[in-house]
Design a protein around this motif. Sequence first.
Motif, PDB file in Angstrom:
ATOM      1  N   ASN A  14       0.663  -1.034   0.070  1.00  0.00           N
ATOM      2  CA  ASN A  14      -0.142  -0.055  -0.088  1.00  0.00           C
ATOM      3  C   ASN A  14       0.866   1.046   0.106  1.00  0.00           C
ATOM      4  O   ASN A  14       0.401   2.203  -0.615  1.00  0.00           O
ATOM      5  N   ASP A  15       1.741   1.225   0.648  1.00  0.00           N
ATOM      6  CA  ASP A  15       2.723   2.560   1.128  1.00  0.00           C
ATOM      7  C   ASP A  15       4.184   2.120   0.664  1.00  0.00           C
ATOM      8  O   ASP A  15       4.940   1.516   1.597  1.00  0.00           O
ATOM      9  N   GLU A  17       7.059   3.992   0.960  1.00  0.00           N
ATOM     10  CA  GLU A  17       7.664   4.543   1.948  1.00  0.00           C
ATOM     11  C   GLU A  17       7.924   3.788   3.071  1.00  0.00           C
ATOM     12  O   GLU A  17       8.757   3.279   3.594  1.00  0.00           O
ATOM     13  N   LYS A  18       6.707   3.191   3.721  1.00  0.00           N
ATOM     14  CA  LYS A  18       6.667   2.156   4.960  1.00  0.00           C
ATOM     15  C   LYS A  18       7.557   0.899   4.438  1.00  0.00           C
ATOM     16  O   LYS A  18       8.085   0.393   5.214  1.00  0.00           O
ATOM     17  N   SER A  19       7.172   0.422   3.207  1.00  0.00           N
ATOM     18  CA  SER A  19       7.938  -0.744   2.904  1.00  0.00           C
ATOM     19  C   SER A  19       9.390  -0.521   2.503  1.00  0.00           C
ATOM     20  O   SER A  19      10.230  -1.406   3.009  1.00  0.00           O
ATOM     21  N   SER A  37       6.341   4.115  -7.316  1.00  0.00           N
ATOM     22  CA  SER A  37       5.320   3.086  -7.155  1.00  0.00           C
ATOM     23  C   SER A  37       6.323   1.511  -7.073  1.00  0.00           C
ATOM     24  O   SER A  37       5.628   0.824  -7.063  1.00  0.00           O
ATOM     25  N   THR A  52       3.240  -0.698  -5.871  1.00  0.00           N
ATOM     26  CA  THR A  52       1.829  -0.169  -5.392  1.00  0.00           C
ATOM     27  C   THR A  52       0.974  -0.715  -6.542  1.00  0.00           C
ATOM     28  O   THR A  52       1.365  -0.891  -7.758  1.00  0.00           O
ATOM     29  N   ASP A 115       2.455  -4.267   5.390  1.00  0.00           N
ATOM     30  CA  ASP A 115       1.149  -4.586   4.923  1.00  0.00           C
ATOM     31  C   ASP A 115       0.721  -6.125   5.094  1.00  0.00           C
ATOM     32  O   ASP A 115      -0.103  -6.694   4.510  1.00  0.00           O
TER      33      ASP A 115
END
Length: 126
Positions: A14-15, A17-19, A37, A52, A115
Amino acid sequence: MKIKDIDHITLSVNDIEKSMRFYHEVLDLPVVVETESRIEFQLGHQRLVCVTANDDNVKPAHPTPGSTSFSVVVRDPLASIQSHLANYFVPIIAGPLESQGHNGKMNSLFINDPDKNLIEIREYQR
């Protein structure tokens, strides 16, 4: 057909940056490619790719964040891995448990990425 190896594993996320923070900072994977992406990490001789829904490359019919499970082998003792994960507030879902891997019996910890993809961390047995 004679398949030689796995080139990469792709996770729907989904994100980005978090990944990136999780896989680069927590799991210490080097970043190889990064776009808005997509982010690719070096994972041994293979790559771990996070994409993403906005990614323009060919993708599965129903990409679903959190639907993937994979296993990695580490050379560090699981006790060190547990301490490292605790420093980043990453909860351990299960383990240490004895598991059967490609190289025989191993001890494993299970965690989720941001996620909820499931990651098994296996301790290399010498």
